[in-house]
Each structure stands twice: as structure tokens, then as C-alpha cells.
Write an enzyme that holds these catalytic residues in place. Structure first.
Site, PDB file in Angstrom:
ATOM      1  N   TYR A  68      10.860   2.443   0.797  1.00 27.25           N
ATOM      2  CA  TYR A  68       9.419   2.129   0.905  1.00 27.25           C
ATOM      3  C   TYR A  68       8.843   2.664   2.227  1.00 27.25           C
ATOM      4  CZ  TYR A  68       5.361  -1.112   0.982  1.00 27.25           C
ATOM      5  OH  TYR A  68       4.119  -1.678   1.054  1.00 27.25           O
ATOM      6  N   LYS A 113       5.928   5.348   2.703  1.00 26.91           N
ATOM      7  CA  LYS A 113       4.676   4.964   3.372  1.00 26.91           C
ATOM      8  C   LYS A 113       4.384   5.832   4.584  1.00 26.91           C
ATOM      9  CE  LYS A 113       3.021   1.622   0.848  1.00 26.91           C
ATOM     10  NZ  LYS A 113       1.944   2.010  -0.099  1.00 26.91           N
TER      11      LYS A 113
HETATM   12  P1  NAI Z   1       0.338  -5.674  -6.117  1.00 28.79           P
HETATM   13  O1  NAI Z   1       1.705  -5.662  -6.708  1.00 28.79           O
HETATM   14  O2  NAI Z   1      -0.555  -6.797  -6.419  1.00 28.79           O
HETATM   15  O3  NAI Z   1      -0.455  -4.340  -6.488  1.00 28.79           O
HETATM   16  C1  NAI Z   1       0.150  -3.123  -6.812  1.00 28.79           C
HETATM   17  C2  NAI Z   1      -0.394  -2.680  -8.160  1.00 28.79           C
HETATM   18  O4  NAI Z   1       0.072  -1.349  -8.439  1.00 28.79           O
HETATM   19  C3  NAI Z   1       0.085  -3.564  -9.296  1.00 28.79           C
HETATM   20  O5  NAI Z   1      -1.024  -4.104  -9.988  1.00 28.79           O
HETATM   21  C4  NAI Z   1       0.917  -2.639 -10.163  1.00 28.79           C
HETATM   22  O6  NAI Z   1       0.842  -2.910 -11.551  1.00 28.79           O
HETATM   23  C5  NAI Z   1       0.325  -1.284  -9.829  1.00 28.79           C
HETATM   24  N1  NAI Z   1       1.253  -0.187 -10.110  1.00 28.79           N
HETATM   25  C6  NAI Z   1       2.571  -0.128  -9.815  1.00 28.79           C
HETATM   26  N2  NAI Z   1       3.105   1.026 -10.246  1.00 28.79           N
HETATM   27  C7  NAI Z   1       2.093   1.729 -10.814  1.00 28.79           C
HETATM   28  C8  NAI Z   1       2.017   3.015 -11.407  1.00 28.79           C
HETATM   29  N3  NAI Z   1       3.091   3.790 -11.536  1.00 28.79           N
HETATM   30  N4  NAI Z   1       0.820   3.428 -11.873  1.00 28.79           N
HETATM   31  C9  NAI Z   1      -0.277   2.645 -11.756  1.00 28.79           C
HETATM   32  N5  NAI Z   1      -0.260   1.414 -11.206  1.00 28.79           N
HETATM   33  C10 NAI Z   1       0.910   0.957 -10.736  1.00 28.79           C
HETATM   34  O7  NAI Z   1       0.559  -5.534  -4.536  1.00 28.79           O
HETATM   35  P2  NAI Z   1      -0.487  -5.278  -3.341  1.00 28.79           P
HETATM   36  O8  NAI Z   1       0.023  -6.049  -2.207  1.00 28.79           O
HETATM   37  O9  NAI Z   1      -1.879  -5.459  -3.783  1.00 28.79           O
HETATM   38  O10 NAI Z   1      -0.205  -3.735  -3.007  1.00 28.79           O
HETATM   39  C11 NAI Z   1      -1.196  -2.730  -2.994  1.00 28.79           C
HETATM   40  C12 NAI Z   1      -0.752  -1.619  -2.066  1.00 28.79           C
HETATM   41  O11 NAI Z   1      -0.757  -2.078  -0.725  1.00 28.79           O
HETATM   42  C13 NAI Z   1       0.658  -1.094  -2.332  1.00 28.79           C
HETATM   43  O12 NAI Z   1       0.688   0.301  -2.151  1.00 28.79           O
HETATM   44  C14 NAI Z   1       1.475  -1.787  -1.259  1.00 28.79           C
HETATM   45  O13 NAI Z   1       2.653  -1.079  -0.966  1.00 28.79           O
HETATM   46  C15 NAI Z   1       0.488  -1.772  -0.109  1.00 28.79           C
HETATM   47  N6  NAI Z   1       0.762  -2.719   0.947  1.00 28.79           N
HETATM   48  C16 NAI Z   1       0.586  -4.052   0.744  1.00 28.79           C
HETATM   49  C17 NAI Z   1       0.829  -4.930   1.769  1.00 28.79           C
HETATM   50  C18 NAI Z   1       0.565  -6.370   1.644  1.00 28.79           C
HETATM   51  O14 NAI Z   1       0.709  -7.098   2.662  1.00 28.79           O
HETATM   52  N7  NAI Z   1       0.189  -6.871   0.482  1.00 28.79           N
HETATM   53  C19 NAI Z   1       1.376  -4.460   3.061  1.00 28.79           C
HETATM   54  C20 NAI Z   1       1.466  -3.046   3.191  1.00 28.79           C
HETATM   55  C21 NAI Z   1       1.172  -2.214   2.145  1.00 28.79           C
END
Ligand code: NAI
Length: 297
Positions: A166, A170
Site C-alpha cells: 500500500y 501511495k
Molecule cells: P473505503 O473502503 O470506504 O472506500 C474505498 C472505495 O473504493 C470502496 O467503496 C471500494 O468499493 C472502492 N473500490 C475498491 N476497489 C475498486 C476498484 N477496483 N474499482 C472501483 N472502486 C473500487 O475507504 P476510504 O477510507 O474511503 O478510502 C478512500 C481512499 O482514501 C483510498 O484510496 C484509501 O487508500 C485512501 N486513504 C484513506 C485513509 C483513511 O484514513 N480513511 C487514509 C489514507 C488514504
């Protein structure tokens, strides 16, 4: 000053069926953008698929008087990326904003990091940004306008135990952001990254009770600003968490110079090499090179 609006703009938000992406989609749509709500709808580890999340968010926007369409293609293949952009063009006729937000987790310590844990993570986060942004980029160049926001993470910028896959993906997005900012400059395409922290399904265990205050909706104003026509910055990385926004930057120390540099010189001058006094923040390779040329003289 007037509020920032997005009338006439079309945005793709990947992974917008929940968490951060959903909040970005709701905010942009509430201010006039037409939004492609992309989400494959799988598990946190990236297994399975479900049209429900994307459809629910699109419906929520449309019910509130906005304009959105659900898209359930996976960003992790070139065909998937093409299809997401095709949805924007077919439904709304153009593409102005891409927010690469889709993500999954497959954490393991490095000695256990097998290809089945590495490849899907690179495919969604890093390659996914390539796959979605590239077809959009071709349109953005033609229209001399575009805004791209990549979702990085402190797990890559600073490192985090058990997240080599990851973290590498990133930090790879930071490199992509920097290069695209340079390539997009003459076409008024601005490309920035965020490193968010928010309580979502991805982090609820990690953040525990303190997570309550770190609401995902407080990250979205940062994304929306970087997605706006008036955004003056490009190639930058913003930390966004719980209502606080700050800039991450890469600094270069003045260092140590010796035309006859030896291994022992490095040992003996390590403190000077590492000293942060007088560091610069090079905006590009040429800033670094001009510092070098000055020192060589
Ligand atoms: P989340 O799991 O709620 O959202 C991620 C979404 O991406 C999910 O709804 C999932 O179905 C979708 N997804 C996964 N693979 C996919 C694909 N191949 N095609 C289309 N959609 C796909 O998690 P969150 O926290 O909202 O994450 C959003 C972004 O923020 C991610 O890139 C995560 O790595 C990043 N992030 C989040 C942090 C946090 O504190 N929540 C910290 C640092 C980065």
C-alpha cells in the site's frame, strides 16, 4: 468573495460508493458538478462486487436535485478505466475532474508479502489512477482544461508497519502527481494529491474511539478546492484530516560538497549532509540541478 461552484463541470470520483469518495461526490454535486459515482462495491480487501453502493450514492445525489450517474467498472484494468471515462462522456458529454480515490487494503509484514497481496493493491491504487486518468487526460489536453486529484497516504509518505504494498502504491501516486503536473502545465491541467485521515470502513478499527471526530466529510473541501477552476497549485500534496489541512513537501538539504568525495567523507560529514538548516523545496529537477551547478562552481 463568492462561493466556489462547479456548474458545467463533469467529475469522476472513483470508489465513491462509501467513505471519502462518497463525501467528495456529494460535495461536488451539491455545488453544481455532474458526477460519475464509480464504485466496484467489493470488500475492503477488494473481493467481490456489488452495484448497490454506487447506485445508492448516485440516487442520493439525484434525489437532492443534483446530477449523478452510477458506474460499477473496476479501475484496476485499462478497459475498466476506459469504461469509467466513457460513462462520463456518454452521460454528460465531457470530463473536467478526476478524483482517484478507489482503494483496497491487503496488509502483511514484508516477509509475508506475496504477489496475491501485492498485485491487487498496485492494480487498484497505482495502476487504477493510470487507467482512469489516461483516457480522461486525452480529453483534458484537447480542451486545455482539467483537474486531477490523487489519493495518497501518510502510510506511503511516512511509512507504516505492514503496508509495504500500500505504501509503495501511495508514494507511487506522488510520483505520478509530480510528473503529470509538469506534463499538464501548458494545458491548464492541474494535478495534486491528498494524504487524508478519516474514519471509514477502511480505518474504523485502527482509529478506534478517537476516530469519531475525524469525519470523512472534512476531507472533501480540500479535494473540491483542488478540483476547482481557481485552484492555483499543481504537483503538491496536502494532508487533510478532521478539518485540518496542511502541505507535505519534499525538502533537499544544502548537503556537503567535496570534488574528491570518499566513503569516509560520507561517514565523517553525515551530520552536515543530514542537517536541515537552509533546506530548499525544489519544485522540479531543474531546481535541484541549479543548486548543484552553484555548488560545483
Ligand atoms: P473505503 O473502503 O470506504 O472506500 C474505498 C472505495 O473504493 C470502496 O467503496 C471500494 O468499493 C472502492 N473500490 C475498491 N476497489 C475498486 C476498484 N477496483 N474499482 C472501483 N472502486 C473500487 O475507504 P476510504 O477510507 O474511503 O478510502 C478512500 C481512499 O482514501 C483510498 O484510496 C484509501 O487508500 C485512501 N486513504 C484513506 C485513509 C483513511 O484514513 N480513511 C487514509 C489514507 C488514504
Amino acid at each position: 468573495m463568492a462561493d466556489l461552484g462547479y456548474d458545467g463541470r463533469v467529475a469522476i470520483i472513483t470508489g465513491a460508493g462509501g467513505g471519502l469518495g462518497r463525501e467528495h461526490a456529494l460535495l461536488l454535486a451539491s455545488r453544481g458538478a455532474r458526477v460519475v459515482v464509480n464504485d466496484l462495491g467489493g470488500s475492503v480487501a477488494g473481493e467481490g462486487g456489488d452495484a448497490g453502493p454506487a447506485e445508492r450514492v448516485a440516487r442520493e445525489i439525484n434525489d437532492a436535485g443534483g446530477e449523478a450517474v452510477a458506474d460499477t467498472h473496476s479501475v484496476s484494468t485499462p478497459e475498466g478505466g476506459e469504461a469509467v471515462v466513457a460513462t462520463a462522456i456518454e452521460q454528460f458529454g465531457r470530463i473536467d475532474i478526476v478524483v482517484n480515490n478507489a482503494g483496497i487494503l491487503r496488509d502483511k509484514t514484508f516477509h509475508n508479502m506475496t504477489p496475491d497481496l501485492l498485485d491487487p493493491v498496485l492494480d487498484v491504487h497505482l495502476r487504477g489512477a493510470f487507467h482512469v486518468t489516461r483516457p480522461a487526460w486525452i480529453k483534458m489536453r484537447e480542451q486545455s482544461y482539467g483537474r486531477v486529484i490523487n489519493t495518497s497516504s501518510n502510510s506511503g509518505i511516512l511509512g507504516n508497519f505492514g503496508q509495504s504494498n500500500y505504501g509503495a502504491a501511495k508514494m507511487g501516486l506522488v510520483g505520478l502527481t509530480r510528473v503529470l503536473a509538469i506534463e499538464g502545465a501548458k494545458y491548464n491541467i492541474k494535478v495534486n494529491a491528498i494524504a487524508p485521515v478519516a474514519r471509514t470502513r477502511m480505518t474504523e478499527e485502527l482509529l478506534g474511539a478517537m476516530g469519531e471526530k475525524i469525519e470523512p466529510r472534512l476531507v472533501s473541501p480540500v479535494v473540491a478546492f483542488l478540483a476547482h477552476e481557481d485552484c492555483p497549485v499543481t504537483g503538491e500534496v496536502y494532508s487533510a484530516a478532521g478539518g485540518r489541512i496542511a502541505r507535505f513537501f519534499i525538502g533537499l538539504t544544502p548537503g556537503y560538497y567535496n570534488p574528491q568525495l570518499t566513503v569516509e567523507d560520507v561517514r565523517d560529514h553525515l551530520a552536515e549532509i543530514r542537517a536541515e538548516d537552509g533546506y530548499i523545496v525544489p519544485a522540479s529537477n531543474s531546481d535541484e540541478l541549479s543548486l548543484l551547478v552553484k555548488q560545483l562552481r
